[in-house]
Design a protein around this motif. Structure first.
Motif: not given
Length: 812
Positions: A489-515
């Motif tokens: 976030n301190k870098l001048s060209q960076v606007k936002q930073v987020a953490l996630s387990s997967r991302v939209p458009g995931e090419w790996k396996n998207l985890l599924q859960v029973g709810v």
């Protein structure tokens, strides 16, 4: 006699240069298109066929039904399915088995070249069952010893800049003992469902925990397994015996039901769409479409030949009459005309092979293939080329030969044959057929283009532009994620930073859960996708929060909080987020459903607008978005929204930040919008092929129309002269000459419109979200076809109309 046929055919070609050029050029285009598409189809249909024993190799597939009735198919099975069964069933000659163990830093002993690679461990007989071509080393013993590794040719060059690497060592960061290189394989063919860079010996996993696990493993999904059967073995019978054996060995307390089937190796590419974890998937529908398109182009080219040959029949009537009078039989005449067609086709074939060689360097990257046409090409392709030449020659020459050889010699010698009434109906049908195909292709190209533009511009529910995705590849980086975020976030060209387990458009396996939501009286669990994210995820992706609140990154207070999308809210009966408790009792890890030791009771604190986290081929599914401090899945990615300026410098600065936390971390990244494009790669290929075929069909049809217009103008030259003498205007004469051709195109449009609507409506059903087919698409296709036809015939019609009638009427 045969030499005479060839001599006469060659003279006729030289005498009628314009018509010969049209025929040869049209057939060259048709054959070039056919050969390119045929090479692609052959490559697809021979997937995995390069293994010498491919017809006797079967993959074991597990069809599972969980205790709560959920069904799934996976391509990996338990260790003892292969190891324990080969001693019981003599029809199993050998088994090949491999398992993945995640990814790791791998490099040379000197650490001069280090890369992040998949760890794949294979059994001793792997290279004897699946016999990939070996450049050096012994495939029978390459995977026998512990800490042995097999490299592909490309990997050897990447690590050592040479393929002479037998006996050298590579290091894996999770092991203290280096691995000895025992073999080098030729690069894995593109038409293989298996692809790897390095292959480690299974015996390298020599810890006691692994040995204890595999010794009694009859129920896991950890090992991809292939069985090489005796040629006389009955796969169906073996499948039944295998299921009986597993039933007697498995733990009776396990409530899940497992049914094993044997899938032929050659079926894997096309018949694995319902198998989880399958990365290589072919589409037979695409193959059928491409085959039809290739046939269309070739047929249209052959139709040109038939049309022009029959149209010009009157000019050869006396020649044929003399031949018949001199004793030529119908068989002799048919042979002569077929020979003429064969010569034209052979010339076109030579030209098309030349053009294929020029186009393949561009066609291969486009289709992601390694196609070739040369002396080393599979003999079956050359047999097919020979058959196509014969077929094209017969298609082009048989109809004109039968028509022209069937007329009595006295009629041929008496006067010019009137071809206006006898054969014109067939020629008209052929022109209608040509333009019907052309209009179908115009409609198809337009609709595919519209759909792809829709895919590019549709609101996905989030903003994917200028989003840089950085992989988390080590525990140190994962633990220091918050520190890294602050530094990013301190870098001048960076606007936002987020953490996630997967991302939209995931090419790996998207985890599924029973709810479950027991508050609405439902005890039945629903399958939903799961993402673990931080408090900046929604802001970074511009995902709209409809109700409730976002996560807060204060202490561990939100570790049990979740946000759900609209679809999940509807299924769970949640209209307003107010800390409703939902239960997550199980997790689906790529088809393996595991009960959580302690069910995760989560509080719904927010509802977000639905966003497409998969391609538009799939409808939006229910999703649970958990805080990243959850018991289900770790964070695996940084998502960074950056400015478009100085991207290279920004990436370099990010790499330095990561190395300050973990010096051995390899910086892996990609831009999310580029990753999304991969989802539609096959659709883009279809779009391009449709467009090219549309252009070619129109071009070939226009060539034929040009030739027919030329001949029609020649035949009616005296009629035009008489009309002009009697006062006909130039526009009136042009109208007379063009009317017949325009009527044929209009008839073609009436045939093409319903066919193209049905075909494209069916194609659009592959997308959960698609355009509506508009009426103007068909109007545009019809207008284009008529316009193209008018432009094609305008030269000869106007020229004929402008000609001085004195010249045309001067002599009979």
């Amino acid at each position: 006699m045969i030499r005479n046929y060839f001599k006469i055919a060659w003279r006729n070609l030289l005498r009628n240069k314009v018509f010969s050029f049209i025929n040869i050029f049209g057939l060259t285009i048709g054959l070039t298109s056919f050969l390119l598409i045929a090479l692609y189809i052959f490559d697809e249909l021979t997937f995995d066929g390069f293994h010498s024993q491919a017809n006797h190799i079967y993959r074991v597939v597990n069809q599972k039904t969980s205790a709560d009735g959920k069904e799934s198919k996976v391509s990996s099975v338990a260790f003892q399915i292969s190891e324990g069964s080969k001693s019981d069933f003599p029809e199993i000659k050998k088994v090949a088995r491999y398992t993945g163990a995640g990814r790791s830093n791998i490099g040379t002993q000197e650490n001069t070249n280090v890369f992040y690679e998949d760890l794949i461990f294979a059994s001793n007989d792997f290279l004897q069952v699946l016999d990939f071509e070996v450049l050096s080393g012994d495939p029978k013993t390459a995977l026998n010893a512990p800490f042995s590794v097999v490299l592909t040719e490309e990997s050897a060059q990447k690590y050592f800049h040479s393929t002479n690497v037998i006996g050298k060592f590579i290091k894996v960061d999770r092991d203290t003992i280096p691995y000895t290189i025992t073999a080098v394989l030729k690069n894995i063919p593109v038409n293989s469902h298996l692809s790897f860079n390095l292959l480690f010996s299974e015996s390298s996993i020599n810890n006691q925990r692994f040995k204890d696990f595999v010794s009694s493993d009859w129920s896991s999904d950890s090992f991809n397994t292939y069985l090489l059967l005796d040629p006389k073995a009955d796969a169906g019978n073996l499948q039944a015996k295998l299921n009986q054996l597993v039933a007697t060995k498995r733990d009776k307390t396990v409530k899940d039901k497992y049914t094993y089937s044997l899938q032929p190796l050659k079926d894997i590419h096309f018949y694995s769409a319902d198998i989880e974890g399958q990365t290589s998937q072919g589409n037979l529908t695409h193959i059928y479409i491409f085959a039809v398109l290739a046939a269309f182009v070739l047929i249209i080219a052959c139709i040109n030949y038939m049309n022009l040959t029959t149209a010009r029949f009157a000019n050869r009537a006396r020649e044929i009459g003399v031949r018949k009078t001199a004793g030529a039989t119908k068989k002799n005449l048919i042979s002569q005309f077929i020979t003429e067609a064969l010569i034209v086709t052979l010339i076109a074939l030579c030209l098309s092979i030349f053009f294929v060689q020029i186009l393949l360097p561009y066609f291969n990257p486009f289709t992601q293939k390694e196609l070739s046409l040369g002396l080393g090409t599979d003999f079956r392709i050359w047999i097919g080329v020979g058959l196509i030449v014969v077929l094209a020659s017969l298609m082009s020459g048989m109809y004109p030969a039968l028509i022209q050889s069937g007329i009595k010699p006295i009629v041929l010698l008496k006067s010019k044959i009137n071809v206006g009434k006898g054969n014109i109906s067939v020629r008209r049908l052929l022109v209608v057929f040509q333009f019907s195909l052309s209009i179908i292709m115009i409609v198809a190209t337009t609709i595919v283009y519209q759909q792809m533009k829709y895919v590019e511009t549709k609101d996905m529910g989030f903003n994917k532009e200028q989003l840089l995705i950085v992989d988390i590849n080590s525990g140190k980086v994962r633990k220091g994620a918050e520190t890294i975020k602050r530094e990013f976030n301190k870098l001048s060209q960076v606007k936002q930073v987020a953490l996630s387990s997967r991302v939209p458009g995931e090419w790996k396996n998207l985890l599924q859960v029973g709810v479950k939501n027991e508050n609405i009286g439902s005890t039945e669990g629903k399958n939903m996708y799961f993402l673990g994210v931080d408090d900046q995820f929604l802001k970074t992706y511009d995902i709209q929060l409809l109700n409730g609140r976002n996560f807060t990154n204060v202490g561990a207070g939100d570790s049990t909080a979740v946000i759900i999308n609209e679809t999940a809210a509807r299924q769970l009966g949640v209209t307003t987020a107010s800390n409703q408790v939902i239960e997550i009792p199980s997790v689906d890890y790529s088809g393996t459903i595991e009960k959580l030791e302690n069910p995760f009771y989560a509080r719904v604190v927010g509802i977000v607008k639905d966003f497409n986290f998969q391609s538009l081929h799939q409808a939006v599914s229910p999703m649970v978005i958990g805080f990243h401090k959850n018991p289900i899945q770790n964070t695996d990615y940084f998502s960074i929204r950056i400015s478009a300026e100085n991207i290279k410098e920004t990436i370099k600065q990010m790499d330095n930040v990561l190395k300050s936390i973990d010096p051995d971390h390899l910086f892996e990244y990609h831009f999310l919008d580029k990753q999304w494009e991969l989802f539609y790669q096959q659709d883009q290929i279809q779009q391009t092929i449709f467009m090219v075929v549309a252009i070619l069909t129109i071009l070939i049809a226009c060539l034929g129309l040009f030739g027919l217009a030329t001949y029609a103008a020649e035949q009616r030259i005296k009629e035009i002269g008489v009309r002009k003498v009697l006062g006909a205007s130039i526009p009136g004469i042009v109208m007379i000459l063009t009317r017949d051709f325009v009527n044929l195109v209009l008839i073609a449009a009436m045939i093409a419109f319903p066919v193209s609507w049905w075909a494209m409506h069916t194609w659009l059903q592959n997308f959960a979200y698609h355009i509506e087919i508009k009426w103007w698409v068909f109007a545009l296709a019809g207008i284009l076809a008529i316009g193209i036809a008018l432009i094609t015939i305008s030269y000869h019609t106007i020229k004929a109309a402008l000609m001085n009638p004195v010249k045309s009427l001067k002599s009979e």
